[in-house]
Design a protein around this motif. Sequence first.
Motif, PDB file in Angstrom:
ATOM      1  N   VAL A  76      -5.113  -4.130   0.025  1.00 54.27           N
ATOM      2  CA  VAL A  76      -6.353  -3.794   0.731  1.00 54.27           C
ATOM      3  C   VAL A  76      -6.618  -2.291   0.655  1.00 54.27           C
ATOM      4  CG1 VAL A  76      -7.499  -3.772   2.968  1.00 54.27           C
ATOM      5  CG2 VAL A  76      -6.190  -5.782   2.259  1.00 54.27           C
ATOM      6  N   VAL A  77      -5.594  -1.496   0.903  1.00 50.44           N
ATOM      7  CA  VAL A  77      -5.766  -0.048   0.899  1.00 50.44           C
ATOM      8  C   VAL A  77      -6.111   0.451  -0.504  1.00 50.44           C
ATOM      9  CG1 VAL A  77      -4.550   2.147   1.158  1.00 50.44           C
ATOM     10  CG2 VAL A  77      -4.333   0.388   2.910  1.00 50.44           C
ATOM     11  N   ALA A  78      -5.341  -0.005  -1.497  1.00 48.05           N
ATOM     12  CA  ALA A  78      -5.556   0.479  -2.863  1.00 48.05           C
ATOM     13  C   ALA A  78      -6.947   0.114  -3.361  1.00 48.05           C
ATOM     14  CB  ALA A  78      -4.496  -0.084  -3.788  1.00 48.05           C
ATOM     15  N   PHE A  79      -7.370  -1.113  -3.096  1.00 44.06           N
ATOM     16  CA  PHE A  79      -8.699  -1.521  -3.557  1.00 44.06           C
ATOM     17  C   PHE A  79      -9.790  -0.755  -2.820  1.00 44.06           C
ATOM     18  CE2 PHE A  79     -12.536  -4.049  -2.969  1.00 44.06           C
ATOM     19  CZ  PHE A  79     -12.908  -4.247  -4.288  1.00 44.06           C
ATOM     20  N   TYR A  97      -0.341   8.057   0.810  1.00 49.35           N
ATOM     21  CA  TYR A  97      -0.118   8.154   2.247  1.00 49.35           C
ATOM     22  C   TYR A  97       0.275   6.797   2.835  1.00 49.35           C
ATOM     23  CZ  TYR A  97      -2.220  12.807   2.109  1.00 49.35           C
ATOM     24  OH  TYR A  97      -2.471  14.123   1.839  1.00 49.35           O
ATOM     25  N   TYR A  98      -0.227   5.741   2.250  1.00 51.42           N
ATOM     26  CA  TYR A  98       0.209   4.412   2.697  1.00 51.42           C
ATOM     27  C   TYR A  98       1.544   4.032   2.078  1.00 51.42           C
ATOM     28  CZ  TYR A  98       0.414  -0.638   3.312  1.00 51.42           C
ATOM     29  OH  TYR A  98       0.832  -1.902   3.635  1.00 51.42           O
ATOM     30  N   LEU A  99       1.756   4.421   0.828  1.00 54.63           N
ATOM     31  CA  LEU A  99       2.961   3.996   0.113  1.00 54.63           C
ATOM     32  C   LEU A  99       4.243   4.510   0.761  1.00 54.63           C
ATOM     33  CD1 LEU A  99       2.142   4.304  -3.705  1.00 54.63           C
ATOM     34  CD2 LEU A  99       2.719   2.253  -2.426  1.00 54.63           C
ATOM     35  N   LEU A 100       4.277   5.778   1.114  1.00 55.70           N
ATOM     36  CA  LEU A 100       5.517   6.387   1.579  1.00 55.70           C
ATOM     37  C   LEU A 100       6.112   5.669   2.789  1.00 55.70           C
ATOM     38  CD1 LEU A 100       7.600   8.631   1.234  1.00 55.70           C
ATOM     39  CD2 LEU A 100       6.169  10.090   2.696  1.00 55.70           C
ATOM     40  N   PRO A 101       5.329   5.362   3.837  1.00 52.65           N
ATOM     41  CA  PRO A 101       5.944   4.725   5.003  1.00 52.65           C
ATOM     42  C   PRO A 101       6.082   3.212   4.915  1.00 52.65           C
ATOM     43  CG  PRO A 101       3.661   5.189   5.484  1.00 52.65           C
ATOM     44  CD  PRO A 101       3.927   5.741   4.112  1.00 52.65           C
ATOM     45  N   GLY A 123      -5.634   9.941   6.463  1.00 49.85           N
ATOM     46  CA  GLY A 123      -4.194   9.946   6.217  1.00 49.85           C
ATOM     47  C   GLY A 123      -3.407   9.455   7.420  1.00 49.85           C
ATOM     48  N   LEU A 124      -3.795   9.834   8.615  1.00 51.69           N
ATOM     49  CA  LEU A 124      -3.092   9.381   9.819  1.00 51.69           C
ATOM     50  C   LEU A 124      -3.191   7.866   9.978  1.00 51.69           C
ATOM     51  CD1 LEU A 124      -4.187  12.178  12.328  1.00 51.69           C
ATOM     52  CD2 LEU A 124      -2.031  12.001  11.063  1.00 51.69           C
ATOM     53  N   VAL A 125      -4.369   7.324   9.715  1.00 46.83           N
ATOM     54  CA  VAL A 125      -4.548   5.875   9.795  1.00 46.83           C
ATOM     55  C   VAL A 125      -3.680   5.164   8.761  1.00 46.83           C
ATOM     56  CG1 VAL A 125      -6.213   4.001   9.465  1.00 46.83           C
ATOM     57  CG2 VAL A 125      -6.856   6.028  10.781  1.00 46.83           C
ATOM     58  N   LEU A 126      -3.635   5.688   7.546  1.00 46.73           N
ATOM     59  CA  LEU A 126      -2.880   5.042   6.474  1.00 46.73           C
ATOM     60  C   LEU A 126      -1.377   5.103   6.726  1.00 46.73           C
ATOM     61  CD1 LEU A 126      -5.012   6.328   3.478  1.00 46.73           C
ATOM     62  CD2 LEU A 126      -4.864   3.977   4.298  1.00 46.73           C
TER      63      LEU A 126
END
Length: 759
Positions: free
Chosen positions: A104-107, A129-133, A81-84
Amino acid sequence: MNRVGPWQWLRQQPEAVQYGRRALWGAIAGIGGFSVVRYGFEQHVMALYALFGALPLVLFSQIPGRGWHRSRILLAALPAGLVLVTAGTLLAAHSWSAAVGLFVVAFTVSYLGVGGPGVGGLATSFQLYYLLPCFPPYAPDTLGQRLGGLAFGILFTALVDRLLPPGPLPVTYRSLLSDAVVTVADYSDSMARVTAGAALGDEVARCKAAAGQALLTTRLSRVDATERPTSASLRDRALIDTRAALRHIASQLDRLAARPHGTDADAAMILDRSAASLRRAAHVLTDGRAGPPESELSAALTGFWEVRGRDLAATSPRNLRRDAVVHATGGATLLLAEGARLSCGAPLDERWRRPGGPFPYAVISGPARWWRRLRVHLTPHSVLLQNALRGAIALAGARLIVGALDLPHGFWALLTTLSLMRTSASDTRGALLPAFLGTAAGAAVATAVVMLVGDVPSFYIAVTPVVFLVGFAVGPLLGPAWTQAALTVTLVVIFAQVIPTDVRLPAVRLMDVVIGGSIGAVASMLAWPRGARGELRRCAADLLDRSADGCLAVTERLGQRTSGEEPLRPAVRAMQLAQAAYTQHRTEKAAPHTPSWPWELAMSPGHTTVSGGQLLLGRNTASGVSLPEAAVTELTALARRVAADLARTAETVRRQQARAGRGRPATGSGTSVIRPPARARAADEYAAGESAALRYGARHPSAHSGPELLLIADVEAWLTGIAHEAALVEQGFTEAETRTGTGTGTGTGTGTGASGPSK
């Protein structure tokens, strides 16, 4: 009639406790954590990320296991989560960079889910976790606050999960499998007494039906998603092989029960010892502690092999096949016993440590097992790869559209795309209307609240946990529209505590849901719109084709005519793809007037090809005995007949499903007409007395060694067993086509086979 009040109705719902615990977990970890950071430390950004660090884990994740195992999975989500969050923050500068990163993240997180429920269950959380920021404002200077809030939210979620009572837990797969093993042991015991001379017709029929029903309960599609042994771990792989061996045992017992084979004390003894070994394996599965390798049955099989070879000149072809089937039953039981031991963490017994053995994953490292699993599904025909690509394309496209339109609160649009998109277009369309209606109702309620209350923080502080608890404890029981309404109201009252209240906020939420849901629907219609229903037919037919190749390849290998690559590897790979497609298919809703194709029955010849072939190859490697040249000719001819049957069955699967998909009735001419009963055809064409391979073995008992002649009988029994199951598949699909033509029998799949109805 007695009227049932709301409280009584709620208590009668079987999932009420589960949803209640989840709602309480989210209220304490999510809403509570948000309030502590927001009002205790006056940190708006940290509070928002604490909330969204917790809620995805609570609402959108399926976390397997129990106790500390769940805690380890939650804690393992923290570094990811921190990385994302860091990646999303840094890539938010431009819409195109955010969209590329999102693809890339979603796949990646979705495709890594092929390794098991531990990663797959957290895929949605990682995407969020990637989407929000990754939305404006672009504020890399707040990265520290974001990471701090996320860390607090995840850690607090893990802590609350440990402190709350666990609630109702699903039955473990080990327990289901153990019960099925005991039931098949009873079946083997009854067949032992019949083979010894007892008259137990009714009891055998009851045991056969019970074994079929028990095997149904162990299908992955019928097991809770968090308990499915689908990971690449040694224990899960062993459980899957244990179930495959159990199915093979039941199939062999069905062959013995199908027709009388006369009495034989030695064969009865093997069946009795097999039943005892199965009960010991069931105890290992239940207890979780591996005992010593199975030795009693192994010694009995060695003795049975010697007994079979003593008087081959006086043995009829029918008894040769019976003894071969009994021997295959014992061999599969040894496989099951070793699989049960491996599932408890025991090291592989030395007897199975050989090239091409049935447990190749037990002698390689964990990363190698993961890589093999990922490589198997790296094909356009894998439904798991299709899901990963579909979701990644939809989310990346949605991010570009949101950026181009400069939508306020665009995160909600992508949240909707992520939460509403299903594996098929029809399922996605079915989810849209309840989502739109629920969001509209929630937006109307939220608008009225904001207009009446205005900017009064104390009101929103008090009402937020109440809305969340009631909405997510009762909403899932009432339907998806109620859940969407609860989510809309919850988001509005939370954001009212972070930004100034705006009466337009509920309307913005509704607009984002419509946009996000529409994007998801378009993606589902364009990318593999039929979901597993479209791929399962191809995978099942391909498994039959690869099984046909495997019959010939194994027969030639046993005659030492070929060497090199493992002959069953293509069939094993095809079986893994078919199993994944079938498991997903069972989660999708059947369209109206969908015929009930017996898909599990269609995969049974493949299971028998792989299980029986591995036993024969293992014995060949261990003993060094090969088929005589003349016998190879006879068995190769038989293998070609069986391969032709499998190829014809594969074409039946392709053709009839395609015809029904175009809405054509089961009428016509040529090869699509209803054939004679498949059971009768299999019995006529592969009767023991008419088998050229068995006749050869019976007529030349002195020309070859006993082990060679016994290998002939065992290979013949394996091949004719595959042919018998292929005939059952044709019969099942013909009956399904007949029901389709008469307008009856729609649903998710029925039929009968060697191990019970295929549903």
